[in-house]
Design an enzyme around this catalytic site. Structure first.
Site, PDB file in Angstrom:
ATOM      1  N   LYS A 193       5.589 -20.235  41.875  1.00 39.63           N
ATOM      2  CA  LYS A 193       4.913 -19.304  40.702  1.00 39.63           C
ATOM      3  C   LYS A 193       4.586 -20.016  39.489  1.00 39.63           C
ATOM      4  CE  LYS A 193       7.986 -16.018  43.184  1.00 39.63           C
ATOM      5  NZ  LYS A 193       8.890 -14.890  43.033  1.00 39.63           N
ATOM      6  N   SER A 246      14.473 -13.469  48.061  1.00 33.94           N
ATOM      7  CA  SER A 246      15.940 -13.907  47.849  1.00 33.94           C
ATOM      8  C   SER A 246      16.660 -14.688  48.969  1.00 33.94           C
ATOM      9  CB  SER A 246      16.893 -12.804  47.512  1.00 33.94           C
ATOM     10  OG  SER A 246      16.339 -12.227  46.209  1.00 33.94           O
ATOM     11  N   GLY A 306      13.300 -12.122  43.920  1.00 29.73           N
ATOM     12  CA  GLY A 306      13.856 -12.582  42.429  1.00 29.73           C
ATOM     13  C   GLY A 306      15.011 -11.720  42.147  1.00 29.73           C
ATOM     14  N   GLU A 311       3.566  -9.828  43.218  1.00 35.66           N
ATOM     15  CA  GLU A 311       3.244 -10.123  41.852  1.00 35.66           C
ATOM     16  C   GLU A 311       1.963  -9.920  41.561  1.00 35.66           C
ATOM     17  OE1 GLU A 311       5.492 -13.548  41.484  1.00 35.66           O
ATOM     18  OE2 GLU A 311       7.776 -12.488  42.051  1.00 35.66           O
ATOM     19  N   ASN A 367       7.176 -21.323  47.111  1.00 35.98           N
ATOM     20  CA  ASN A 367       6.341 -20.796  46.150  1.00 35.98           C
ATOM     21  C   ASN A 367       6.859 -20.784  44.602  1.00 35.98           C
ATOM     22  OD1 ASN A 367       4.748 -18.933  44.567  1.00 35.98           O
ATOM     23  ND2 ASN A 367       5.332 -17.079  45.329  1.00 35.98           N
ATOM     24  N   HIS A 370       0.295 -11.545  47.233  1.00 30.82           N
ATOM     25  CA  HIS A 370       1.711 -11.670  46.769  1.00 30.82           C
ATOM     26  C   HIS A 370       2.074 -10.642  46.055  1.00 30.82           C
ATOM     27  CE1 HIS A 370       5.334 -12.540  44.751  1.00 30.82           C
ATOM     28  NE2 HIS A 370       5.815 -13.496  45.561  1.00 30.82           N
ATOM     29  N   GLU A 395       7.586  -9.566  52.645  1.00 36.77           N
ATOM     30  CA  GLU A 395       8.394  -9.675  51.511  1.00 36.77           C
ATOM     31  C   GLU A 395       8.599  -8.377  50.903  1.00 36.77           C
ATOM     32  OE1 GLU A 395       7.962 -13.926  49.688  1.00 36.77           O
ATOM     33  OE2 GLU A 395       6.585 -12.600  48.783  1.00 36.77           O
TER      34      GLU A 395
HETATM   35  P1  PGA Z   1      12.385 -15.340  45.642  1.00 36.30           P
HETATM   36  O1  PGA Z   1      10.761 -15.017  45.740  1.00 36.30           O
HETATM   37  O2  PGA Z   1      12.746 -16.345  46.698  1.00 36.30           O
HETATM   38  O3  PGA Z   1      12.601 -15.871  44.180  1.00 36.30           O
HETATM   39  O4  PGA Z   1      13.240 -13.870  45.643  1.00 36.30           O
HETATM   40  C1  PGA Z   1      10.041 -15.154  46.787  1.00 36.30           C
HETATM   41  C2  PGA Z   1       8.569 -14.902  46.661  1.00 36.30           C
HETATM   42  O5  PGA Z   1       8.140 -14.084  45.759  1.00 36.30           O
HETATM   43  O6  PGA Z   1       7.758 -15.308  47.439  1.00 36.30           O
END
Ligand code: PGA
Length: 252
Positions: free
Chosen positions: A11, A213, A173, A97, A9, A95, A167
């Site tokens: 982003k 992460s 993140g 976000e 992903n 997601h 998640e």
């Molecule tokens: P990350 O994000 O691996 O940077 O924690 C995972 C995600 O948002 O799918």
């Protein structure tokens, strides 16, 4: 046996050129993750370039979002039909976000999942609790609610084709991942919830990813959990070497 699936992903990172450069470095290493389905999820503006770069590679392409209508006066939105035409076979839906920053609700997620399936796109449906919900002991309730809403009214054979990414929002993140055991426990809960609603056959076919992460150093901890079939990787997926190392941990 479920085929492991590891998805990148990206982003809001990488222009089309940068995405092509990633593919040039990444594709020669693809064989390190034999037996693992790999999916790249670039921003919309890089989809066509990545589709071209991936031709003949057996690496799948997906988008990070879609709108549920086929076409119309929806400024700024992208339809399932457009994603299919751009070469996508997967699409991330819900997601955290999108839920947190762009107001997506369980109902929006549900409509998007139905629209994706109706256009032969495979949804990667994201669920997970916030830190506040976790601290209030509401993790299970939140995840079950999100899963039920996302798949409400769908047929068992449609649900069976989906991927669900657990998640935890506090792990995304932040560098603070869930433990393999905790993530496995929630993935087990997701599978039992699906089994109760759509039957054992569908539930045992659904692939469950952990996200939050994930990095080369902790990927094996998730890969060895019986309920976890792959990873949805953000930050660490931006570098070809790290992404392939994570995928390698899931080789059956
Ligand atoms: P990350 O994000 O691996 O940077 O924690 C995972 C995600 O948002 O799918």
């Amino acid at each position: 046996m479920r085929t492991p699936i590891v998805a990148a992903n990206w982003k809001m990172y990488k222009t089309a050129r940068e995405a092509e450069a990633f593919c040039r470095e990444f594709l020669p290493q693809r064989s390190r993750a034999r037996g693992v389905e790999l999916v790249l999820l670039p921003p919309f503006t890089a989809l066509e370039a990545v589709a071209r770069a991936l031709e003949g590679s057996e690496v799948a392409l997906g988008a990070q979002n879609l709108f549920w209508e086929e076409e119309g006066a929806y400024t700024g939105e992208i339809s399932p039909r457009m994603l299919g035409a751009a070469g996508c076979s997967y699409v991330v839906i819900g997601h955290s976000e999108r839920r947190r920053l762009f107001g997506e609700t369980d109902e929006h997620v549900h409509r998007k999942v139905a629209a994706a399936l109706g256009h032969a796109l495979l949804p990667i449906v994201c669920v997970g609790e916030t830190l506040e919900e976790r601290e209030a002991g509401r993790t299970e309730e939140v995840v079950v609610r999100q899963v039920k809403a996302a798949f409400h009214g769908l047929a068992a054979d449609e649900v069976a084709r989906c991927v669900v990414a657990y998640e935890p929002v506090w792990a995304i993140g932040t560098g603070r991942n869930a433990t393999g055991e905790d993530a496995n426990q929630i993935c087990g809960l997701i599978r039992r919830t699906l089994a109760g609603l759509y039957g054992e056959g569908a539930a045992s076919a659904v692939r469950l990813q952990y996200g939050g992460s994930v990095k080369p150093e902790n990927a094996a901890e998730f890969a060895r959990q019986p309920e976890i079939d792959g990873a949805l990787v953000g930050g660490a997926s931006l570098e070809p070497g790290k992404f392939i190392a994570i995928a390698e941990a899931f080789v059956p």
